[in-house]
Design a protein around this motif. Structure first.
Motif, PDB file in Angstrom:
ATOM      1  N   GLY A   1      -4.580  10.940  -0.973  1.00  0.00           N
ATOM      2  CA  GLY A   1      -3.801  11.349   0.279  1.00  0.00           C
ATOM      3  C   GLY A   1      -3.202  10.244   1.058  1.00  0.00           C
ATOM      4  N   LEU A   2      -2.526  10.382   2.040  1.00  0.00           N
ATOM      5  CA  LEU A   2      -2.150   9.247   2.791  1.00  0.00           C
ATOM      6  C   LEU A   2      -3.075   8.411   3.392  1.00  0.00           C
ATOM      7  CD1 LEU A   2       0.701  11.352   4.950  1.00  0.00           C
ATOM      8  CD2 LEU A   2       0.769   9.933   2.688  1.00  0.00           C
ATOM      9  N   GLU A   3      -4.328   8.966   3.732  1.00  0.00           N
ATOM     10  CA  GLU A   3      -5.285   7.790   4.267  1.00  0.00           C
ATOM     11  C   GLU A   3      -5.636   7.140   3.131  1.00  0.00           C
ATOM     12  OE1 GLU A   3      -8.983   8.388   7.455  1.00  0.00           O
ATOM     13  OE2 GLU A   3      -8.666  10.035   5.809  1.00  0.00           O
ATOM     14  N   LEU A   4      -6.307   7.535   2.055  1.00  0.00           N
ATOM     15  CA  LEU A   4      -6.754   6.681   0.871  1.00  0.00           C
ATOM     16  C   LEU A   4      -5.646   5.785   0.384  1.00  0.00           C
ATOM     17  CD1 LEU A   4      -9.316   9.070  -0.948  1.00  0.00           C
ATOM     18  CD2 LEU A   4      -9.591   7.246   0.534  1.00  0.00           C
TER      19      LEU A   4
ATOM     20  N   SER B   1     -14.976   4.643   0.954  1.00  0.00           N
ATOM     21  CA  SER B   1     -14.955   4.519   2.431  1.00  0.00           C
ATOM     22  C   SER B   1     -14.038   3.476   2.824  1.00  0.00           C
ATOM     23  CB  SER B   1     -16.406   3.832   2.661  1.00  0.00           C
ATOM     24  OG  SER B   1     -16.679   2.652   2.178  1.00  0.00           O
ATOM     25  N   LEU B   2     -13.603   3.820   4.078  1.00  0.00           N
ATOM     26  CA  LEU B   2     -12.442   3.050   4.746  1.00  0.00           C
ATOM     27  C   LEU B   2     -12.991   2.061   5.603  1.00  0.00           C
ATOM     28  CD1 LEU B   2     -10.681   6.394   5.872  1.00  0.00           C
ATOM     29  CD2 LEU B   2     -10.393   5.213   3.432  1.00  0.00           C
ATOM     30  N   ARG B   3     -12.750   1.088   4.980  1.00  0.00           N
ATOM     31  CA  ARG B   3     -13.554  -0.386   5.906  1.00  0.00           C
ATOM     32  C   ARG B   3     -12.713  -1.401   5.787  1.00  0.00           C
ATOM     33  NH1 ARG B   3     -17.219   0.377   1.930  1.00  0.00           N
ATOM     34  NH2 ARG B   3     -17.517  -1.291   0.430  1.00  0.00           N
ATOM     35  N   THR B   4     -12.011  -1.594   4.572  1.00  0.00           N
ATOM     36  CA  THR B   4     -11.155  -2.834   4.349  1.00  0.00           C
ATOM     37  C   THR B   4     -10.406  -3.576   5.582  1.00  0.00           C
ATOM     38  OG1 THR B   4     -11.276  -2.309   2.247  1.00  0.00           O
ATOM     39  CG2 THR B   4      -9.835  -4.215   2.540  1.00  0.00           C
ATOM     40  N   ALA B   5     -10.411  -4.879   5.735  1.00  0.00           N
ATOM     41  CA  ALA B   5      -9.626  -5.224   6.893  1.00  0.00           C
ATOM     42  C   ALA B   5      -8.360  -5.779   6.139  1.00  0.00           C
ATOM     43  CB  ALA B   5     -10.336  -6.267   7.634  1.00  0.00           C
ATOM     44  N   LEU B   6      -7.385  -6.115   6.939  1.00  0.00           N
ATOM     45  CA  LEU B   6      -6.039  -6.753   6.677  1.00  0.00           C
ATOM     46  C   LEU B   6      -6.163  -8.151   7.042  1.00  0.00           C
ATOM     47  CD1 LEU B   6      -3.485  -4.123   8.073  1.00  0.00           C
ATOM     48  CD2 LEU B   6      -4.090  -4.525   5.514  1.00  0.00           C
ATOM     49  N   SER B   7      -5.538  -9.106   6.257  1.00  0.00           N
ATOM     50  CA  SER B   7      -5.048 -10.282   6.446  1.00  0.00           C
ATOM     51  C   SER B   7      -3.821 -10.236   7.672  1.00  0.00           C
ATOM     52  CB  SER B   7      -4.776 -11.295   5.158  1.00  0.00           C
ATOM     53  OG  SER B   7      -3.413 -10.897   4.875  1.00  0.00           O
ATOM     54  N   GLU B   8      -4.062 -11.601   8.281  1.00  0.00           N
ATOM     55  CA  GLU B   8      -2.879 -11.579   9.322  1.00  0.00           C
ATOM     56  C   GLU B   8      -1.493 -11.439   8.729  1.00  0.00           C
ATOM     57  OE1 GLU B   8      -1.240 -11.940  13.180  1.00  0.00           O
ATOM     58  OE2 GLU B   8      -3.389 -11.574  12.377  1.00  0.00           O
ATOM     59  N   GLU B   9      -1.322 -12.216   7.711  1.00  0.00           N
ATOM     60  CA  GLU B   9      -0.035 -11.954   7.013  1.00  0.00           C
ATOM     61  C   GLU B   9       0.359 -10.549   6.545  1.00  0.00           C
ATOM     62  OE1 GLU B   9       2.312 -13.528   2.863  1.00  0.00           O
ATOM     63  OE2 GLU B   9       0.334 -14.359   3.258  1.00  0.00           O
ATOM     64  N   LEU B  10      -0.737  -9.984   5.837  1.00  0.00           N
ATOM     65  CA  LEU B  10      -0.621  -8.599   5.485  1.00  0.00           C
ATOM     66  C   LEU B  10      -0.070  -7.691   6.489  1.00  0.00           C
ATOM     67  CD1 LEU B  10      -0.167  -7.037   2.814  1.00  0.00           C
ATOM     68  CD2 LEU B  10      -2.773  -6.554   2.889  1.00  0.00           C
ATOM     69  N   ARG B  11      -1.125  -8.017   7.797  1.00  0.00           N
ATOM     70  CA  ARG B  11      -0.856  -7.297   8.892  1.00  0.00           C
ATOM     71  C   ARG B  11       0.648  -7.231   9.469  1.00  0.00           C
ATOM     72  NH1 ARG B  11      -0.599  -7.394  14.193  1.00  0.00           N
ATOM     73  NH2 ARG B  11      -0.647  -9.700  13.912  1.00  0.00           N
TER      74      ARG B  11
END
Length: 516
Positions: free
Chosen positions: A195-198, A234-244
């Motif tokens: 779904g949207l979250e995953l 599980s929902l735990r991956t962080a975003l890099s600054e560029e990707l953010r």
């Protein structure tokens, strides 16, 4: 709760099956907690949150308490006995079956099945016997609510409608090729259990954004991320600054686009209406000619031949004037008809003079709002998107007030017709011009019986906002909204209805007490 997340919980639970059922607790009216002792000796709770809007399935070590609070919970406490021997998910859908073996005793308790439908606003929990017959249900669903299936005691259980999506546990990389050139977010339409979250977690793991159009390289990254998601959702991956930053910009654009499109649709409607008002003003001169013809006819009655289709008479200024006639009518009746046409044109012109400045002001306000949206930051766009439901619905359709003060809503396109009709109260009155394309009109009666003038008001709106606009006699059907339905696979706005009555009205805009 999304399908892959449920799958991960069941995968952990299956390691402990069969599990001894130590009893049920009910922390609140929408939660059932089954205390289990797994085959490893681990003691834990299987917690089912089964009411909208956020149903879920979790395994918890904490002790949960609570007596049954509803008749259905009392039924669960009495009937769900014996070890939990099977937990099965329907595909990767949000529907899970828990089979309990029952127990022997002074009075035997037969086996039973709990069905958790963790389907958002349609969430539910059901108790079945071994044959699949419904013994109890938290929320009874009738045919009036869902034409596809009924959920009530005594009926065989029918799962939600079937669908065809790719299983992420078995799919190959080439199965994702339909996504080439499309944004990553389209994966929720193609792949089961996501779904949207995953989808957002998948984008993080692939180092992409939900709006990124996928190329060959992007497809490989998505496939790898999808396989890792199957193993650990599980929902735990962080975003890099560029990707953010890329996410923020694309999210702003994704939020801004539908808001601007809605304003543009509203502006087009107002511009079309403004054009109609200006045309009505241009026809004021025609009203003067019609009155002059009628005056001349009454002054020269003896010079008009009987049954003539037109007559040429000398006007009051000494110049000849040709007047078209209806041969079936007398000269006096023809004059009356000309006066009526002139009166209608004059009324429309007066109305246009009143509405032109209001409409121009609304267009200017929309253009100002468009400029503001183009400069809005993410926080402001999110606030606009998350407006209360009542405020969002208030912008849906044209809104009028009937002579007695009832609200009247008019759809401006097929999508609005569909939404207005679906959101209407079952006892509201629904209007539509008979046999021609046009707007759905909702008179917000909510079970009351409005007077005839209100019915005629709503019927004229339906006639005016249809292909029959401007005609003298337009048949308009009306019925309670509960008698209107959209057939399966029909396009938005296409409906069938029963129990209708018919009014014959002019296809002209009635004078409204209020219009938004």
């Amino acid at each position: 709760m999304e399908g892959l997340l449920i799958h991960a919980v069941l995968r952990e639970l299956e390691k402990e099956l069969p599990a001894l059922n130590l009893g049920l607790a009910f922390p609140d009216e929408g939660t059932a907690a089954i205390l289990l002792k797994g085959r490893s000796g681990r003691i834990f709770n299987l917690v089912l949150h089964y009411r909208p809007p956020s149903p879920s399935l979790v395994l918890e070590e904490a002790t949960l308490l609570g007596e049954p609070k509803t008749p259905f919970q009392r039924q669960l406490s009495a009937r769900v006995k014996g070890p939990l021997v099977e937990a099965r998910q329907l595909k990767l859908d949000r529907v899970v079956f828990f089979r309990f073996a029952g127990e022997k005793g002074f009075v035997d308790t037969p086996p039973s099945v709990l069905v958790l439908e963790a389907t958002g606003r349609n969430a539910n929990l059901l108790l079945l016997d071994e044959a699949g017959t419904i013994l109890g249900v938290d929320r009874v669903i009738t045919k009036e609510v869902n034409r596809y299936r009924e959920l009530r005691p005594g009926l065989p259980y029918t799962p939600p409608p079937p669908y065809e999506k790719l299983d992420p546990r078995t799919l190959k990389e080439e199965d994702l090729r339909p996504l080439l050139g499309k944004p990553l977010k389209e994966i929720v339409r193609l792949v089961d259990g996501v779904g949207l979250e995953l989808m957002r977690e998948l984008a993080r793991r692939a180092g992409l954004t939900p709006e990124t159009p996928l190329d060959e390289e992007g497809l490989k990254r998505v496939y790898g991320a999808l396989k890792s998601l199957v193993e650990d959702p599980s929902l735990r991956t962080a975003l890099s600054e560029e990707l953010r930053k890329r996410w923020a910009e694309e999210e702003k654009e994704a939020l801004r686009r539908p808001l601007l499109e809605a304003l543009e649709r509203e502006k087009r409607t107002l511009l079309a209406r403004l054009s109609d008002y200006h045309k009505a003003l241009e026809r004021l001169e025609e009203a003067g000619r019609l009155r002059a013809m009628a005056d001349l006819l009454l002054a020269r009655l003896k010079e008009v031949p009987k049954g003539a289709e037109r007559v040429r008479l000398t006007g009051f200024d000494g110049k000849p004037m040709e007047i078209p006639l209806d041969p079936a009518l007398s000269p006096q009746e023809n004059a009356k008809k000309l006066y009526e046409r002139a009166r209608r044109l004059e009324e429309l012109s007066e109305r246009a003079l009143e509405l032109i400045p209001k409409t121009e002001a609304k267009i200017a306000a929309l253009e100002k709002e468009e400029e503001r949206l183009k400069e809005a930051d993410l926080e402001e766009l999110l606030a606009l998107t998350r407006r209360p439901k009542e405020e969002r619905e208030a912008r849906l359709g044209l809104r009028y007030t009937s002579p007695s003060g009832f609200s009247v809503l008019v759809g401006r396109n097929a999508k609005e017709n569909d939404l207005l009709t679906r959101l209407a109260h079952s006892e509201d009155l629904w209007f539509h011009a008979q046999g021609v394309p046009g707007s759905h009109v909702i008179l917000k009666a909510e079970g009351k019986n409005p007077p005839l003038e209100d019915l005629l008001f709503a019927a004229r709106l339906a006639a005016y906002h249809s292909k029959a606009r401007g005609e003298a006699q337009v048949p308009v059907d009306y019925t309670r909204k509960k008698h209107v339905w959209r057939p399966r696979k029909a396009a938005p706005g296409q409906v069938l209805y029963t129990g209708a009555k018919t009014l014959f009205v002019e296809g002209t805009l009635p004078k409204a007490e209020g219009e938004e």
